[in-house]
Design a protein around this motif. Sequence first.
Motif, PDB file in Angstrom:
ATOM      1  N   LEU A 111       0.827  -1.198   0.000  1.00 18.83           N
ATOM      2  CA  LEU A 111       0.000   0.000   0.000  1.00 18.83           C
ATOM      3  C   LEU A 111       0.866   1.255   0.000  1.00 18.83           C
ATOM      4  O   LEU A 111       0.554   2.237  -0.682  1.00 18.83           O
ATOM      5  CB  LEU A 111      -0.926  -0.015   1.225  1.00 18.83           C
ATOM      6  N   GLY A 112       1.986   1.223   0.748  1.00 22.84           N
ATOM      7  CA  GLY A 112       2.871   2.376   0.783  1.00 22.84           C
ATOM      8  C   GLY A 112       3.490   2.672  -0.566  1.00 22.84           C
ATOM      9  O   GLY A 112       3.589   3.838  -0.980  1.00 22.84           O
ATOM     10  N   PHE A 113       3.921   1.613  -1.269  1.00 20.23           N
ATOM     11  CA  PHE A 113       4.502   1.792  -2.600  1.00 20.23           C
ATOM     12  C   PHE A 113       3.469   2.378  -3.557  1.00 20.23           C
ATOM     13  O   PHE A 113       3.767   3.305  -4.324  1.00 20.23           O
ATOM     14  CB  PHE A 113       5.008   0.444  -3.123  1.00 20.23           C
ATOM     15  N   THR A 114       2.238   1.860  -3.499  1.00 21.23           N
ATOM     16  CA  THR A 114       1.188   2.357  -4.384  1.00 21.23           C
ATOM     17  C   THR A 114       0.858   3.812  -4.067  1.00 21.23           C
ATOM     18  O   THR A 114       0.655   4.623  -4.980  1.00 21.23           O
ATOM     19  CB  THR A 114      -0.069   1.490  -4.247  1.00 21.23           C
ATOM     20  N   CYS A 115       0.816   4.159  -2.771  1.00 22.58           N
ATOM     21  CA  CYS A 115       0.555   5.557  -2.384  1.00 22.58           C
ATOM     22  C   CYS A 115       1.624   6.490  -2.952  1.00 22.58           C
ATOM     23  O   CYS A 115       1.306   7.580  -3.441  1.00 22.58           O
ATOM     24  CB  CYS A 115       0.513   5.673  -0.863  1.00 22.58           C
ATOM     25  N   ALA A 116       2.883   6.064  -2.877  1.00 26.68           N
ATOM     26  CA  ALA A 116       3.967   6.895  -3.390  1.00 26.68           C
ATOM     27  C   ALA A 116       3.839   7.100  -4.895  1.00 26.68           C
ATOM     28  O   ALA A 116       4.024   8.217  -5.406  1.00 26.68           O
ATOM     29  CB  ALA A 116       5.313   6.260  -3.052  1.00 26.68           C
TER      30      ALA A 116
END
Length: 291
Positions: A111-116
Motif C-alpha cells: 500500500l505504501g509503494f502504491t501511495c507513493a
Amino acid sequence: PWDIALCATGTAVAGENALVLAVLFYTPSLRAPMFLLIGSLALADLLAGLGLVANFAVRYLLRPPSEAAELGAAGLLLAAFSASVCSLLAITVDRYLSLYNALTYHSERTLGFTCAMVLLMWVLCLGVGLLPLLGWNCLRDQSACSILRPVTKDNAAVLAVTFLLLFALMMQLYLQICKIAFRHAQQIAVQHQFIATAQATSTRKGLSTLSLILGTFALCWIPFAIYSLVADSSYPVVYTYSLALPATCNSLINPIIYAFRNPDIQKSLWLACCGCVPSTFSSRPRTSSDV
C-alpha cells in the motif's frame, strides 16, 4: 445548449464519483492497492466534473470575465483529465503486474509503494494543470488558439500525441493481459480436466471485459484527440462540442466499469443503502488480476 449539456454532465460525473469515494473512504476493508487506484480515478473524475461546472460558471456567471479564473478553470480540467487517463493507465499496469508476477505481486505492490506512485502521478498531473497559468495560453494571441481554448495549437498537439501514446501503451498491456489470462485458463483446464466449453466461456468473458474497457475508452477519447491534433480555432465550434461531450462522458462511465462492477464495492453499497446483502450476492472477492 452544448455548454449546458457539459455542465449537466459535469454535475452527474461529480455526484457519481463522489459516491465511489465515499464508499472507499467509509469502508475499512477497501484499503488494498487496487482500491487506492480506483479511488485515484474517482477523485480525478470528480475534479473533472467540478472543472466542467467551474468552466460553465466562469463563462456565463462571472461578470466581468476574469482572465485568471478562465485559466484556472482550464488548468483544473487539464489536471483532472490528465490524472484520469494516468489513473486508467496505472490500473492497467497493476492488472498486468498482478498476472505477470502473480507469486510476488502482493509482497512487492504494498500500500505504501502504491501511495507513493499515486502521489507522484498527481504531482505530475497538477504540474500539467499549471501550464495555462505559466504561459501555455493564447489569451494574448487569439489566432494561436486551438479548439481547447485557451491552450495554443502547438501545446494541444503535444497533449493529443501524448494521449495517443498512452492509449497505445494501454492497448499493448491489455493484449498481454489477455495472452496471460488465456494461458492461465489453459493450464487450469489441464490441471482440473475442465471441459472445453467451460474454458471457452471463461475466455470469452475475459475478452468481452477487455473489449468493454478498451472500446469505451477509445470511442470516448480517440475522436476528440485526433480532432484536437488536426483542427484549430477556425473550425466550427459545434464539431468541438460534439466530440468533447463523449470524452467527458468517459468519466461518467469509469465508475461503472472500474467500481460498481466490483463485488466488494457492490457489497458496501448494499450495506449502506439497505443494511443488508442479497442472498444471491457472490462472496468471491474480486482482485486486480480479474480481467
